[in-house]
Design a protein around this motif. Structure first.
Motif, PDB file in Angstrom:
ATOM      1  N   ALA A 125       2.683  -6.803  12.269  1.00 41.74           N
ATOM      2  CA  ALA A 125       2.908  -5.275  12.254  1.00 41.74           C
ATOM      3  C   ALA A 125       1.900  -4.574  12.847  1.00 41.74           C
ATOM      4  N   HIS A 126       2.223  -3.566  13.267  1.00 40.82           N
ATOM      5  CA  HIS A 126       1.417  -2.709  14.026  1.00 40.82           C
ATOM      6  C   HIS A 126       1.118  -1.436  13.416  1.00 40.82           C
ATOM      7  N   SER A 127      -0.101  -0.906  13.252  1.00 39.37           N
ATOM      8  CA  SER A 127      -0.713   0.292  12.646  1.00 39.37           C
ATOM      9  C   SER A 127       0.077   0.775  11.383  1.00 39.37           C
ATOM     10  N   PHE A 128       0.965   1.732  11.299  1.00 43.64           N
ATOM     11  CA  PHE A 128       1.611   2.093  10.106  1.00 43.64           C
ATOM     12  C   PHE A 128       2.556   0.991   9.683  1.00 43.64           C
ATOM     13  N   GLY A 129       3.143   0.296  10.391  1.00 43.47           N
ATOM     14  CA  GLY A 129       3.906  -0.929   9.964  1.00 43.47           C
ATOM     15  C   GLY A 129       3.112  -1.798   9.286  1.00 43.47           C
ATOM     16  N   SER A 130       1.728  -2.076   9.700  1.00 44.23           N
ATOM     17  CA  SER A 130       0.762  -3.117   8.791  1.00 44.23           C
ATOM     18  C   SER A 130       0.566  -2.387   7.422  1.00 44.23           C
ATOM     19  N   GLY A 131       0.312  -1.202   7.366  1.00 47.98           N
ATOM     20  CA  GLY A 131       0.481  -0.782   5.797  1.00 47.98           C
ATOM     21  C   GLY A 131       1.706  -1.018   5.068  1.00 47.98           C
ATOM     22  N   VAL A 132       2.841  -1.022   5.763  1.00 45.87           N
ATOM     23  CA  VAL A 132       4.066  -1.490   4.946  1.00 45.87           C
ATOM     24  C   VAL A 132       4.001  -2.883   4.564  1.00 45.87           C
ATOM     25  N   GLY A 133       3.408  -3.769   5.659  1.00 47.41           N
ATOM     26  CA  GLY A 133       3.302  -5.263   5.254  1.00 47.41           C
ATOM     27  C   GLY A 133       2.334  -5.420   4.464  1.00 47.41           C
ATOM     28  N   LEU A 134       1.296  -4.623   4.567  1.00 45.25           N
ATOM     29  CA  LEU A 134       0.080  -4.990   3.425  1.00 45.25           C
ATOM     30  C   LEU A 134       0.750  -4.833   1.949  1.00 45.25           C
ATOM     31  N   THR A 135       1.469  -3.730   1.825  1.00 42.91           N
ATOM     32  CA  THR A 135       2.057  -3.491   0.351  1.00 42.91           C
ATOM     33  C   THR A 135       3.249  -4.587  -0.028  1.00 42.91           C
ATOM     34  N   ALA A 136       4.010  -5.002   1.337  1.00 45.01           N
ATOM     35  CA  ALA A 136       4.940  -5.854   1.100  1.00 45.01           C
ATOM     36  C   ALA A 136       4.395  -7.449   0.576  1.00 45.01           C
ATOM     37  N   MET A 137       3.115  -7.284   1.073  1.00 50.21           N
ATOM     38  CA  MET A 137       2.471  -8.633   0.589  1.00 50.21           C
ATOM     39  C   MET A 137       1.934  -8.557  -0.844  1.00 50.21           C
ATOM     40  N   GLU A 138       1.491  -7.418  -1.226  1.00 48.03           N
ATOM     41  CA  GLU A 138       1.018  -7.285  -2.475  1.00 48.03           C
ATOM     42  C   GLU A 138       2.337  -7.294  -3.539  1.00 48.03           C
ATOM     43  N   LEU A 139       3.539  -6.859  -3.174  1.00 46.47           N
ATOM     44  CA  LEU A 139       4.690  -6.890  -3.926  1.00 46.47           C
ATOM     45  C   LEU A 139       5.210  -8.332  -4.130  1.00 46.47           C
ATOM     46  N   ALA A 140       5.250  -8.998  -2.980  1.00 47.97           N
ATOM     47  CA  ALA A 140       6.067 -10.258  -2.939  1.00 47.97           C
ATOM     48  C   ALA A 140       5.234 -11.333  -1.806  1.00 47.97           C
ATOM     49  N   GLY A 141       4.038 -11.388  -1.878  1.00 46.30           N
ATOM     50  CA  GLY A 141       3.108 -12.388  -1.089  1.00 46.30           C
ATOM     51  C   GLY A 141       3.708 -13.446  -1.018  1.00 46.30           C
ATOM     52  N   GLU A 142       3.937 -14.113  -2.472  1.00 43.95           N
ATOM     53  CA  GLU A 142       4.426 -15.518  -2.529  1.00 43.95           C
ATOM     54  C   GLU A 142       5.475 -15.893  -1.734  1.00 43.95           C
ATOM     55  N   ARG A 143       6.365 -15.018  -1.277  1.00 45.30           N
ATOM     56  CA  ARG A 143       7.585 -15.291  -0.435  1.00 45.30           C
ATOM     57  C   ARG A 143       7.194 -15.247   1.111  1.00 45.30           C
ATOM     58  N   PHE A 144       5.894 -14.760   1.423  1.00 48.87           N
ATOM     59  CA  PHE A 144       5.671 -14.774   2.995  1.00 48.87           C
ATOM     60  C   PHE A 144       4.569 -15.697   3.137  1.00 48.87           C
ATOM     61  N   GLY A 145       4.514 -16.114   4.501  1.00 50.86           N
ATOM     62  CA  GLY A 145       3.603 -16.859   5.140  1.00 50.86           C
ATOM     63  C   GLY A 145       2.377 -16.437   5.384  1.00 50.86           C
ATOM     64  N   GLY A 146       2.174 -15.144   5.415  1.00 47.50           N
ATOM     65  CA  GLY A 146       0.928 -14.515   6.108  1.00 47.50           C
ATOM     66  C   GLY A 146       1.151 -13.271   6.588  1.00 47.50           C
ATOM     67  N   LEU A 147       0.259 -12.595   6.958  1.00 47.58           N
ATOM     68  CA  LEU A 147       0.441 -11.172   7.418  1.00 47.58           C
ATOM     69  C   LEU A 147      -0.711 -11.068   8.538  1.00 47.58           C
ATOM     70  N   ILE A 148      -0.222 -10.558   9.879  1.00 54.89           N
ATOM     71  CA  ILE A 148      -0.992 -10.579  11.199  1.00 54.89           C
ATOM     72  C   ILE A 148      -0.834  -8.824  10.931  1.00 54.89           C
ATOM     73  N   ILE A 149      -2.064  -8.142  10.923  1.00 50.77           N
ATOM     74  CA  ILE A 149      -2.388  -6.829  11.163  1.00 50.77           C
ATOM     75  C   ILE A 149      -2.597  -6.660  12.352  1.00 50.77           C
ATOM     76  N   CYS A 150      -2.056  -5.633  13.212  1.00 51.29           N
ATOM     77  CA  CYS A 150      -2.547  -5.295  14.634  1.00 51.29           C
ATOM     78  C   CYS A 150      -2.693  -3.861  14.433  1.00 51.29           C
ATOM     79  N   ASP A 151      -4.093  -3.672  14.497  1.00 54.15           N
ATOM     80  CA  ASP A 151      -4.924  -2.400  14.439  1.00 54.15           C
ATOM     81  C   ASP A 151      -4.451  -1.220  13.634  1.00 54.15           C
ATOM     82  N   LEU A 152      -4.473  -1.733  12.460  1.00 52.94           N
ATOM     83  CA  LEU A 152      -4.598  -0.666  11.167  1.00 52.94           C
ATOM     84  C   LEU A 152      -5.641   0.154  11.022  1.00 52.94           C
TER      85      LEU A 152
END
Length: 318
Positions: A125-152
């Motif tokens: 995810a890029h920028s604002f979308g990275s913030g969404v991705g970060l929260t998604a990982m906090e809510l359901a991180g066990e369901r995902f394989g990782g998060l790549i933040i692009c320039d948050l």
């Protein structure tokens, strides 16, 4: 709608580099999925059953910022890039902020069967979308394989306060109750398309591509695709931005950061700050000669950085 010839009306009229034309011509699905009665627009590349990737964009942008990035990953992955609610061609939902956007990200992955295979989907995810991705990982991180933040945007508190003071608000601030302007023709509307934060782009044709897909014909002329209600958000208040660095460091799931070496929102000092907070374990990769909108500056270098992180994760058991 599936297609094997994706070179759209805008691209067909331009003198474009071969790599870009080839990327747009990689088969993809361009469609909508309905989630709780709301239409979500997405693009999909690759083969179902391959390791899944879920991609999303920055504030007021759209999934097509990955239309010339995702094709380079399509041979190995099943890739979905989607428009956040109220942006691009996705419908707006009431009260869409913070946790709601993150829950929406999980819902998109569920609706498109990204959780159904043996490999967990990874978020890019890029920028604002990275913030969404970060929260998604906090809510359901066990369901995902990782998060790549692009320039948050990550800045030390004193730099963050100075940034807010100088720019009068977080990136992409606007008035939620003001209808979008209608311009008499495309050329007039196009002149109003700018990046936030402002920057020159090294690949001007990519700026044109993003502008073309950010606008739509309406009664009376041309206007923006985004819904102005997206400005009703508290996720970008100062407290949230102040908390973001520690949230990144404390996330108990796999995470990496890719940023523009010349970005005004994440730079070498941002990386140092995260390490001081306890983030020495985090891979942080600078894309040379790129600013915040790194896919518009160095798209192929961004592809290489993403490939590197994914390759390491794909071969790791951690």
């Amino acid at each position: 709608m599936a297609s094997t010839d994706i070179v759209d009306q805008w691209a067909a009229s331009q003198d474009l580099p071969a790599w870009f034309v080839a990327a747009l011509d990689v088969p993809r699905e361009d469609s909508f999925v309905e989630i709780d009665g709301v239409k979500v627009h997405y693009l999909r590349w690759g083969k179902r059953g391959n390791p899944p990737l879920l991609l999303t964009h920055g504030f007021l942008a759209h999934a097509r910022c990955f239309a010339f990035i995702a094709p380079f990953l399509a041979e190995e992955y099943d890739i979905v890039a989607y428009d956040l609610a109220g942006m691009g061609e996705s419908e707006m939902v009431a009260g869409c902020d913070g946790d709601e956007r993150a829950q929406g990200m999980v819902a998109v992955a569920e609706a498109l069967d990204l959780f159904s295979g043996p490999v967990k989907p990874k978020i890019i995810a890029h920028s604002f979308g990275s913030g969404v991705g970060l929260t998604a990982m906090e809510l359901a991180g066990e369901r995902f394989g990782g998060l790549i933040i692009c320039d948050l945007m990550i800045l030390r508190p004193e730099r963050l306060f100075a940034h807010f003071k100088g720019s009068k608000g977080p990136p992409g601030s606007g008035k939620a109750d003001k209808p979008n302007n209608i311009y008499p023709d495309y050329e007039t509307a196009r002149r109003r398309f700018v990046l936030s934060p402002p920057q020159e782009v090294q690949q001007p044709f990519l700026m044109e591509y993003m502008a073309y897909h950010s606008l739509q014909q309406v009664d009376g002329g041309w206007s923006w695709k985004f819904d102005p209600r997206v400005f009703r958000r508290s996720v970008n208040d100062q407290a949230k931005w102040l908390e973001a660095p520690q949230r990144i460091v404390d996330l108990p799931h796999r995470l990496a950061i890719v940023y523009g070496a010349n970005s005004k929102l994440f730079d070498g000092d941002s990386a140092s700050y995260l390490r001081e907070l306890g983030g020495s374990h985090l891979p942080m990769i600078a894309v040379p000669d790129a600013e915040h909108h790194l896919m518009l500056d160095q798209p192929l270098a961004l592809v290489s950085a993403l490939r590197s992180v994914l390759a390491l994760w794909d071969t790791s058991t951690s």
